[in-house]
Design a protein around this motif. Structure first.
Motif, PDB file in Angstrom:
ATOM      1  N   ALA A   1       5.741  21.602  25.463  1.00 18.03           N
ATOM      2  CA  ALA A   1       5.472  21.369  24.042  1.00 18.03           C
ATOM      3  C   ALA A   1       5.494  22.676  23.258  1.00 18.03           C
ATOM      4  O   ALA A   1       6.000  22.740  22.133  1.00 18.03           O
ATOM      5  CB  ALA A   1       4.126  20.661  23.876  1.00 18.03           C
TER       6      ALA A   1
ATOM      7  N   LYS B   1       8.375  18.292  20.873  1.00 18.34           N
ATOM      8  CA  LYS B   1       7.886  16.987  21.302  1.00 18.34           C
ATOM      9  C   LYS B   1       8.188  16.696  22.788  1.00 18.34           C
ATOM     10  O   LYS B   1       9.290  16.979  23.267  1.00 18.34           O
ATOM     11  CB  LYS B   1       8.520  15.890  20.455  1.00 18.34           C
ATOM     12  CG  LYS B   1       8.309  16.052  18.947  1.00 18.34           C
ATOM     13  CD  LYS B   1       6.929  15.648  18.509  1.00 18.34           C
ATOM     14  CE  LYS B   1       6.798  15.649  17.000  1.00 18.34           C
ATOM     15  NZ  LYS B   1       5.478  15.227  16.509  1.00 18.34           N
TER      16      LYS B   1
ATOM     17  N   GLU C   1      -4.984  13.582  29.035  1.00 21.79           N
ATOM     18  CA  GLU C   1      -5.403  13.773  27.649  1.00 21.79           C
ATOM     19  C   GLU C   1      -6.518  14.808  27.540  1.00 21.79           C
ATOM     20  O   GLU C   1      -6.549  15.609  26.595  1.00 21.79           O
ATOM     21  CB  GLU C   1      -5.829  12.427  27.060  1.00 21.79           C
ATOM     22  CG  GLU C   1      -4.647  11.473  26.869  1.00 21.79           C
ATOM     23  CD  GLU C   1      -5.070  10.079  26.431  1.00 21.79           C
ATOM     24  OE1 GLU C   1      -6.286   9.868  26.216  1.00 21.79           O
ATOM     25  OE2 GLU C   1      -4.188   9.213  26.293  1.00 21.79           O
TER      26      GLU C   1
ATOM     27  N   LEU D   1      -4.789  18.217  27.836  1.00 25.06           N
ATOM     28  CA  LEU D   1      -4.075  18.580  26.613  1.00 25.06           C
ATOM     29  C   LEU D   1      -5.047  19.013  25.518  1.00 25.06           C
ATOM     30  O   LEU D   1      -4.778  19.964  24.775  1.00 25.06           O
ATOM     31  CB  LEU D   1      -3.229  17.394  26.131  1.00 25.06           C
ATOM     32  CG  LEU D   1      -2.043  17.018  27.028  1.00 25.06           C
ATOM     33  CD1 LEU D   1      -1.432  15.702  26.576  1.00 25.06           C
ATOM     34  CD2 LEU D   1      -0.988  18.118  27.024  1.00 25.06           C
TER      35      LEU D   1
ATOM     36  N   TYR E   1      -1.992  15.294  20.671  1.00 25.39           N
ATOM     37  CA  TYR E   1      -1.348  14.210  21.421  1.00 25.39           C
ATOM     38  C   TYR E   1      -1.694  12.853  20.800  1.00 25.39           C
ATOM     39  O   TYR E   1      -2.681  12.695  20.083  1.00 25.39           O
ATOM     40  CB  TYR E   1      -1.788  14.231  22.887  1.00 25.39           C
ATOM     41  CG  TYR E   1      -3.251  13.905  23.110  1.00 25.39           C
ATOM     42  CD1 TYR E   1      -3.671  12.576  23.290  1.00 25.39           C
ATOM     43  CD2 TYR E   1      -4.215  14.907  23.129  1.00 25.39           C
ATOM     44  CE1 TYR E   1      -5.007  12.272  23.478  1.00 25.39           C
ATOM     45  CE2 TYR E   1      -5.550  14.615  23.315  1.00 25.39           C
ATOM     46  CZ  TYR E   1      -5.947  13.295  23.483  1.00 25.39           C
ATOM     47  OH  TYR E   1      -7.270  12.992  23.665  1.00 25.39           O
TER      48      TYR E   1
ATOM     49  N   SER F   1      -1.551   8.483  22.081  1.00 19.83           N
ATOM     50  CA  SER F   1      -1.667   7.713  23.321  1.00 19.83           C
ATOM     51  C   SER F   1      -1.143   6.300  23.105  1.00 19.83           C
ATOM     52  O   SER F   1      -1.409   5.683  22.068  1.00 19.83           O
ATOM     53  CB  SER F   1      -3.137   7.663  23.758  1.00 19.83           C
ATOM     54  OG  SER F   1      -3.273   6.970  24.963  1.00 19.83           O
TER      55      SER F   1
ATOM     56  N   PHE G   1       3.300  10.445  16.520  1.00 18.33           N
ATOM     57  CA  PHE G   1       4.151  11.241  17.403  1.00 18.33           C
ATOM     58  C   PHE G   1       5.510  11.512  16.755  1.00 18.33           C
ATOM     59  O   PHE G   1       6.048  12.617  16.853  1.00 18.33           O
ATOM     60  CB  PHE G   1       4.348  10.526  18.732  1.00 18.33           C
ATOM     61  CG  PHE G   1       5.263  11.258  19.679  1.00 18.33           C
ATOM     62  CD1 PHE G   1       4.896  12.469  20.238  1.00 18.33           C
ATOM     63  CD2 PHE G   1       6.509  10.732  19.995  1.00 18.33           C
ATOM     64  CE1 PHE G   1       5.750  13.154  21.100  1.00 18.33           C
ATOM     65  CE2 PHE G   1       7.369  11.404  20.859  1.00 18.33           C
ATOM     66  CZ  PHE G   1       6.980  12.616  21.412  1.00 18.33           C
TER      67      PHE G   1
ATOM     68  N   VAL H   1       1.339  16.680  16.359  1.00 19.31           N
ATOM     69  CA  VAL H   1       1.247  15.820  17.544  1.00 19.31           C
ATOM     70  C   VAL H   1       2.465  16.116  18.415  1.00 19.31           C
ATOM     71  O   VAL H   1       3.571  15.661  18.130  1.00 19.31           O
ATOM     72  CB  VAL H   1       1.178  14.330  17.165  1.00 19.31           C
ATOM     73  CG1 VAL H   1       1.130  13.459  18.429  1.00 19.31           C
ATOM     74  CG2 VAL H   1      -0.045  14.067  16.296  1.00 19.31           C
ATOM     75  N   SER H   2       2.243  16.867  19.479  1.00 23.48           N
ATOM     76  CA  SER H   2       3.361  17.360  20.287  1.00 23.48           C
ATOM     77  C   SER H   2       3.668  16.494  21.496  1.00 23.48           C
ATOM     78  O   SER H   2       4.789  16.515  22.008  1.00 23.48           O
ATOM     79  CB  SER H   2       3.055  18.794  20.764  1.00 23.48           C
ATOM     80  OG  SER H   2       2.852  19.654  19.684  1.00 23.48           O
ATOM     81  N   VAL H   3       2.662  15.768  22.012  1.00 22.04           N
ATOM     82  CA  VAL H   3       2.830  14.987  23.241  1.00 22.04           C
ATOM     83  C   VAL H   3       2.356  13.567  22.998  1.00 22.04           C
ATOM     84  O   VAL H   3       1.327  13.352  22.342  1.00 22.04           O
ATOM     85  CB  VAL H   3       2.024  15.605  24.411  1.00 22.04           C
ATOM     86  CG1 VAL H   3       2.194  14.786  25.681  1.00 22.04           C
ATOM     87  CG2 VAL H   3       2.454  17.052  24.646  1.00 22.04           C
ATOM     88  N   VAL H   4       3.098  12.598  23.504  1.00 19.50           N
ATOM     89  CA  VAL H   4       2.624  11.216  23.520  1.00 19.50           C
ATOM     90  C   VAL H   4       2.408  10.826  24.979  1.00 19.50           C
ATOM     91  O   VAL H   4       3.295  10.967  25.818  1.00 19.50           O
ATOM     92  CB  VAL H   4       3.602  10.256  22.825  1.00 19.50           C
ATOM     93  CG1 VAL H   4       4.980  10.249  23.476  1.00 19.50           C
ATOM     94  CG2 VAL H   4       3.023   8.841  22.771  1.00 19.50           C
ATOM     95  N   VAL H   5       1.181  10.414  25.309  1.00 22.80           N
ATOM     96  CA  VAL H   5       0.802  10.051  26.676  1.00 22.80           C
ATOM     97  C   VAL H   5       0.956   8.538  26.800  1.00 22.80           C
ATOM     98  O   VAL H   5       0.235   7.775  26.139  1.00 22.80           O
ATOM     99  CB  VAL H   5      -0.642  10.475  26.985  1.00 22.80           C
ATOM    100  CG1 VAL H   5      -1.016  10.091  28.412  1.00 22.80           C
ATOM    101  CG2 VAL H   5      -0.796  11.980  26.786  1.00 22.80           C
TER     102      VAL H   5
END
Length: 714
Positions: free
Chosen positions: A546, A551, A566, A569, A576, A578, A595, A601-605
């Motif tokens: 990230a 992204k 999470e 992160l 992030y 979710s 996201f 918001v760099s990561v979507v879990v």
């Protein structure tokens, strides 16, 4: 009748002069005394009886060898040929010390940092010096350990025993000053200017070039198993082969920086090579070294380095334990140094940065042609002053001003910071020192549109022990049922070796009853434990991605794995979102929108089951698969959330594999089921086998391995 010349006088004519004799003609000379003493200790070690007095002698010889070498090198009254001959004889004594320690490894304890030098050792040292014709100097302080060059400022400093053995086997790592002197600028128009700030501003102003000119490779470069470098990778290796020795390799993740760095080191003959990396990729570097440089041995430093191979060509250490090893690493004789995720050293006041810079300076002082490579995916136009430490590591600046090579390039521009065009010219001058930056889209013809890259990680000791115990328990239960089935088999049925039909039946029984068993681990609980153990490491890697490329989509099977990811992160200050199965449609939509549109918001879990289909996440081009799927189709569907219409860049899926568990075997089974075409992710969603098939084969593989390990066929 002529008389034969005394032996002592004859020796001075037939062998290089031991300069100690000129100062004290009545003495025998230091080197002969040391040679005789070390032979006595060697003979005792060969008999297996090294007495305390001989242990003392061993330590004293090591002390005096090091002192004598320093004295000979500093003596300006002897000729170069005499100096070379004396250093060669001292090296022979040191080799005997190393061979003796190999017979009795307890002798190495006498050379460790902080080893006690007894009064008996001091007395013996003085006696040997007197026998050599030299009056001992007074001892105002305790004798310094012979490992003093390894001493670290850190109170936790350690020196592994095999490192000491290597130093003894080759103690005189002569500096390599074979390179031509650094060119002096023909002008000095920049001598009075402060240049670092203008150089940083030159990058903030931007420009067209982001990569030094690279040569065209003249031959294909291969690893093992048919691996071949892609064109953009081979260009860096070709540059190293042509003599370039500093690289800021800033390719985007997924373009194979690890392979480029290893093969550039091979082309530059930069061995032994030091590689400093984040903990999460330490195992991957060892694996890549085996694949791309199979002729070179690699060793990984864990903890205090008890298992490190001091004679290895490639030494891999993580930032977190660098403080313990900085002392000996700086004196080990490395001819090259690679720093992965080099933005980790951007804060020059941090301990890790200071250690990296200290080691690099010590390597540079000994080897003028040493190779230095800083690897990072972070764009060069963001927070450019963060690269001050990296430029210093590479030897382009010294912390306050450009060094010779960069200064000469700046002088060649004929400009000063007051002149129009200076900033563009200065930017080019820095880039030509060795900046290499390519994006996936720039080399799209080199790489597949979609690909899976395995990233092996090492679990911490407690998690590793727990998983090993669970796997052993499951394997033992399979073996027990196999044995019971064999015992119940009719006597008339005879099968040579392992009865693979029986193995399949046992595995089928285990899979069928796995979820109903009241005690013990099954294949599902084992895989869940592995997922939990590597969740934090997978999230750490997602955080690195990230920071480098923006992204990232993170997939996991289990909710508890998502929870750990999470939490990790959040600790890393990575924003992030979710996507889970228990969310309302409104919450799910809001998280997806965040996201896609929120730069924070760099990561979507994502849950594999809840987000594996029906989502468009092509704003990212990197996917992290924290847990293995039971089918290749499930894996492909997850990657397809990113690789969709509208995606403008090649997609890389990073599959996190827990080393020394069932994970690598399961990954291989997935790949075998999918076939080579699906492994390259050519767009086919065709299912090859069911999840039950894969579970069955995993159990069969585990049982077969257990039977082979005990050497019992049937």
């Amino acid at each position: 009748m002529s008389q034969r010349a005394p032996r002592r006088g004859g020796a001075t004519r037939t062998a290089p002069r031991d300069h100690a004799r000129s100062a004290a003609p009545d003495g025998e000379g230091v080197i002969p005394v040391l040679a005789r003493t070390v032979r006595q200790v060697e003979a005792a070690a060969q008999r297996g009886k090294v007495r305390p007095s001989q242990r003392t002698a061993y330590q004293v010889v090591a002390l005096l060898v090091r002192e004598e070498r320093a004295r000979v090198k500093a003596d300006t009254t002897i000729s170069e040929s005499e100096r070379t001959a004396m250093l060669t004889r001292l090296e022979g004594i040191a080799t005997i010390l190393a061979k003796t320690a190999a017979r009795d490894t307890s002798l190495l304890e006498l050379l460790t940092d902080g080893a006690v030098v007894s009064s008996a050792a001091i007395d013996l040292k003085n006696d040997l010096l007197r026998a050599a014709g030299r009056e001992p100097e007074p001892e105002p302080t305790p004798v310094v350990s012979p490992t003093a060059p390894f001493a670290s400022a850190s109170p936790r400093g350690v020196v592994p025993k095999t490192v000491i053995a290597r130093q003894l086997a080759n103690p005189f790592l002569a500096p390599d000053f074979s390179a031509l002197p650094a060119p002096k600028p023909r002008t000095n128009r920049l001598g009075g200017w402060e240049l670092l700030s203008p150089l940083f501003r030159a990058f903030e102003y931007g420009g067209d070039a982001t990569c030094m000119p690279l040569p065209e490779p003249t031959r294909a470069v291969h690893g093992i198993k048919g691996l071949e470098l892609m064109h953009h990778q081979a260009q860096v290796v070709a540059a190293a082969a042509e003599g370039h020795r500093t690289f800021l390799l800033a390719d985007e993740p997924g373009l194979g920086k690890t392979a480029q760095a290893l093969l550039a080191a091979d082309a530059a003959q930069a061995f032994p090579l030091l590689v400093v990396v984040p903990n999460v990729v330490k195992a991957n570097w060892a694996r890549e070294a085996e694949l791309w440089t199979p002729r070179r041995t690699a060793t990984v430093i864990h903890g205090d380095g008890d298992t490190v191979d001091g004679f290895a060509d490639i030494v891999i250490v993580n930032y977190e334990i660098l403080d313990r090893h900085v002392g000996w690493l700086g004196a080990h004789g490395f001819r090259g140094m690679i720093v992965d995720e080099a933005h980790f050293i951007k804060n020059k006041s941090s301990q890790r940065s200071q250690h990296v810079l200290e080691i690099s300076e010590r390597i540079r002082s000994k080897h003028a042609r040493a190779l230095f490579m800083a690897l990072t995916g972070t764009p060069l136009i963001n927070d450019i002053e963060d690269f001050k430490a990296i430029w210093q590591f590479l030897g382009w600046i010294d912390g306050t001003k450009p060094r010779h090579a960069l200064m000469a390039a700046l002088e060649e521009t004929g400009l000063t910071p007051a002149d129009h065009g200076f900033y563009a010219a200065a930017r080019t001058s820095v880039i030509n020192q060795g900046i290499v930056r390519r994006r996936k889209v720039d080399v799209a013809s080199d790489i597949p549109a979609r690909r899976v890259a395995d990233l092996p990680v090492e679990l911490d000791d407690e998690a590793s022990r727990s998983i090993r115990a669970a796997e052993q328990e499951l394997a033992a239960r399979l073996v027990k049922r196999y044995d019971a089935a064999l015992a119940a088999r009719p006597v008339s049925v005879v099968v040579e070796g392992i009865d693979h039909d029986m193995v399949r039946k046992v595995a089928q029984w285990e899979r069928k009853n796995a979820t109903t068993a009241t005690t013990g681990d099954n294949v599902f609980t084992v895989m869940r434990k592995i997922g939990q153990a590597k969740a934090g490491l997978a999230a750490d890697y997602a955080a690195q991605l990230a920071r480098n490329v923006g992204k990232v989509v993170f997939f996991a099977k289990h909710i508890d794995v998502m929870d750990i990811a999470e939490q990790t992160l959040a600790k890393r200050d990575i924003g992030y979102a979710s996507i889970r199965g228990d969310q309302t449609p409104a919450v799910r939509k809001a998280n997806i929108e965040a996201f896609l549109t929120d730069p924070e918001v760099s990561v979507v879990v994502c849950s594999l089951t809840a987000a594996g289909v029906g989502l468009n996440l092509q704003v990212a081009s990197n996917v992290v698969l924290a847990e293995l799927s039971w089918t290749s189709a499930e894996q492909t569907q997850a990657i397809d959330r990113v690789h969709r219409i509208g995606q403008t860049e090649p997609v890389t899926a990073w599959r996190i594999i827990a080393a020394q568990t069932i994970d690598p075997r399961l990954a291989q089974l997935i790949d075998d089921k999918a076939g080579l075409a699906a492994r390259a992710l050519d767009g086919s969603d065709e299912e090859v086998g069911s999840s039950a098939d894969l579970q069955l084969e995993a159990l069969m593989a585990m049982l077969t391995d257990a039977l082979e390990a005990r050497g019992f066929a049937g």
